[in-house]
Design a protein around this motif. Structure first.
Motif: not given
Length: 631
Positions: A35-64
């Motif tokens: 749907x972002x492709x349809x809205x913007x007319x672009x072609x977004x990359x979809x990357x699969x990444x590893x899990x990480x234990x970093x939490x920001x704040x108290x939420x588990x998300x990947x490191x920058x």
């Protein structure tokens, strides 16, 4: 500060999902990309990444990471992915330079993605049924090369009603493509349960009655992919003590009616007979073992038939008591064997009272479904004796006496409406507000493809209200009308819809509603009242035709022409009623009525139930009941 997705058509971010994400979250990420492709007319990359234990704040998300900011979809901590599996809330958060869309459950993540793309310019007005391709389309995307997620979207979003089902019971017009389209739309609009009868047999005479085994192989993987729960059963005692198998050798297992034992097509089985209950219980458990995909199982008696009148059954108490005892016995057995499955009970027609003697465990889910109500008034309006005595007072009793989950089984798209455009968005919004205050868990409705277009607005409002509760109906209708016909005509369409609602909904007044009075020969309106309603509908038709004449949008025109055709059919019916006692005017009115139902099938896609068969039935309507008016 807004999160920038694209600028002048240049993409400013990418999409990321954990390599070990649940399948539903993987699907959510791919839908966001689409749907972002349809809205913007672009072609977004979809990357699969590893899990990480970093939490920001108290939420588990990947490191920058270096490079483009990311829209992070789902949980990136395996321990969190299974938490709150039945919680559909989700959060849209900023985490450094990234944006996070994460649900308490994988399904919540998917709902979060669809919610966000709706805020960014996508309208999911209807399931993408085949006929919508030629009738204006079912979903619309507003192009935007300068796309941002505004600050107002950030936060945690929770549904008001935890149970948001759609029901395909008696869905005579469903096909494989239409069911897949419905499932797809359900997720996009936040519905989390699909309901279907276990088997379309027994007391139901409708040959098109939907049976789960017909759709099971097709629907199950699509429902599981989206995390949508599967609720099966409904009117089905007869399926687990079939007359053809047991009646000859064990007539005593079956209900007594007028002093004799009869098949379950005529009477509910003898629930006081321990051998009958034992065999019934065994067969229910065997069915559930063979259908492990089921999450919720509705155990309801056959539809609208008497209960056993033997002295032992009568001694147990009311029909409500007997139904509650059967369900509780199955619940106890099921808890030992398959505690994951929720069991459903129903308060229906002649057994809507709260059972005073039998305690129903609050793990059971109740469908409150008296059927009879007055659509002229809101459900709690004391002016309506029907709504008060048949419906509201009994619902309040259940709510006072029982703390389990209650789902209102409603008929906002009633088959008795005979495919008339009886839309009621403002009633729906007000009643959802009432149910929200009462602590009801959800509202269930039919989902019939053949008439979806004529009831599209009601279906759409049901989805919005199921998530948001009592809303500003006028604002939501205008938003929907804007998506349908654009800025130049949405106020006119809104005016026409108000006329249609005001002049058709009020007709369904009293215990049955005026169309059910045909067999009773009861007139619900005077001729002057019918003329007044007719004038209102004709004004609505004039507005629709004016928009059609002036619109330059082929999609809008096609959809409006179909709605206008539905209104012509309703108006022609009114004219027959008004001319009924006029020997000179009646033949012409009848001819116009039949003409309104004539023509190729594509002229009636989305507006007449059961297609050509339905039109034939409506066409001979005045030949039935000895040409008696049906009001």
């Amino acid at each position: 500060m807004a999160f920038e997705i694209s600028k002048n058509g240049i993409l400013r971010c990418q999409i990321a999902v954990s390599r070990k994400a649940e399948p539903t979250e993987q699907f959510a990420a791919s839908e966001l990309q689409k749907y972002l492709d349809k809205i913007t007319g672009g072609t977004f990359q979809l990357k699969q990444i590893h899990r990480t234990s970093k939490k920001i704040p108290k939420k588990s998300i990947p490191k920058s990471r270096k490079g483009l900011p990311s829209i992070l979809v789902g949980s990136f901590n395996k321990s969190q992915s299974s938490k709150g599996e039945n919680d559909d809330s989700f959060s849209v958060l900023r985490a450094g330079k990234d944006l996070v869309i994460r649900g308490k459950s994988p399904r919540g993540t998917l709902f979060g993605v669809y919610w966000l793309v709706r805020q960014l310019g996508v309208s999911f007005l209807a399931p993408n049924f085949d006929y919508y391709q030629n009738l204006g389309g079912a979903e619309f995307v507003t192009p935007n090369p300068d796309l941002k997620v505004p600050q107002s979207c950030l936060g945690t979003h929770r549904p008001i009603f935890p149970l948001r089902p759609r029901d395909i019971g008696e869905g005579g017009s469903h096909t494989k493509p239409s069911l897949l389209a419905l499932i797809d739309w359900m997720a996009k609009m936040g519905h989390n349960i699909l309901r279907c009868p276990a088997r379309g047999e027994g007391t139901h005479s409708n040959p098109h009655m939907t049976s789960w085994d017909v759709w099971r192989d097709l629907a199950t993987p699509e429902l599981k992919k989206r995390g949508i729960l599967i609720q099966i059963g409904q009117h089905g005692y007869q399926n687990y003590l079939p007359t053809g198998v047991y009646f000859k050798d064990h007539p005593e297992w079956y209900g007594e009616l007028a002093g004799r034992r009869v098949p379950m097509s005529e009477c509910v089985f003898c629930t006081s007979n321990p051998q009958a209950r034992s065999e019934f219980r065994k067969n229910v458990l065997e069915y559930l073992r063979s259908h492990p995909e089921i999450d919720i199982f509705d155990l309801w008696p056959p539809d609208s038939i008497p209960w056993c009148s033997c002295s032992n059954c009568v001694a147990i108490g009311s029909e409500s008591e007997r139904h509650a005892r059967v369900v509780e016995e199955i619940r106890s057995a099921l808890k030992k064997e398959t505690p994951r499955i929720k069991l459903g009970i129903i308060a229906y027609v002649q057994y809507t009272e709260f059972p005073e003697k039998t305690r129903i465990n609050t793990e059971v889910r109740l469908d409150f479904c008296p059927i009879y109500r007055d659509y002229k008034f809101e459900i709690d309006d004391v002016v309506s004796e029907t709504n008060r005595t048949v419906y509201w007072d009994k619902l309040l009793q259940w709510r006072r006496e029982w703390q389990g989950e209650i789902v209102i089984y409603e008929y906002y798209m009633k088959y008795r409406f005979r495919s008339f455009p009886v839309i009621m968005p403002r009633l729906i919004a007000r009643e959802y507000s009432i149910y929200e205050k009462l602590g009801v868990s959800g509202v269930s409705n039919y989902s019939e493809p053949d008439t979806w277009l004529v009831y599209e607005l009601s279906h759409y409002l049901l989805a919005i209200c199921s998530w948001s509760g009592g809303i500003d109906a006028d604002e939501e209708v205008r938003r929907w009308a804007f998506a349908r016909v654009g800025e130049s005509f949405f106020t006119q369409l809104d005016e026409a819809l108000k006329l249609i609602e005001g002049n058709l909904r009020a007709l369904y007044s009293g215990r049955f509603g005026f169309h059910a009075s045909c067999a009773l020969g009861k007139l619900a309106l005077t001729t002057d009242e019918m003329r007044e309603r007719l004038n209102g509908l004709q004004k609505a038709l004039e507005i629709l035709r004016d928009i059609i004449k002036n619109s330059r949008n082929p999609a809008s025109k096609a959809w409006l022409e179909q709605l206008a055709r539905a209104l012509v059919y309703a108006i022609s019916d009114f004219k027959v009623q008004i001319a009924w006692d006029d020997d000179q005017a009646l033949p012409e009115a009848l001819e116009n009525y039949h003409e309104s139902l004539a023509g190729p099938q594509e002229n009636f896609d989305g507006i007449i139930h059961m297609g050509e068969a339905g039109r034939k039935e409506l066409g001979i309507h005045y030949d039935s009941h000895q040409l008696k008016p049906h009001w």
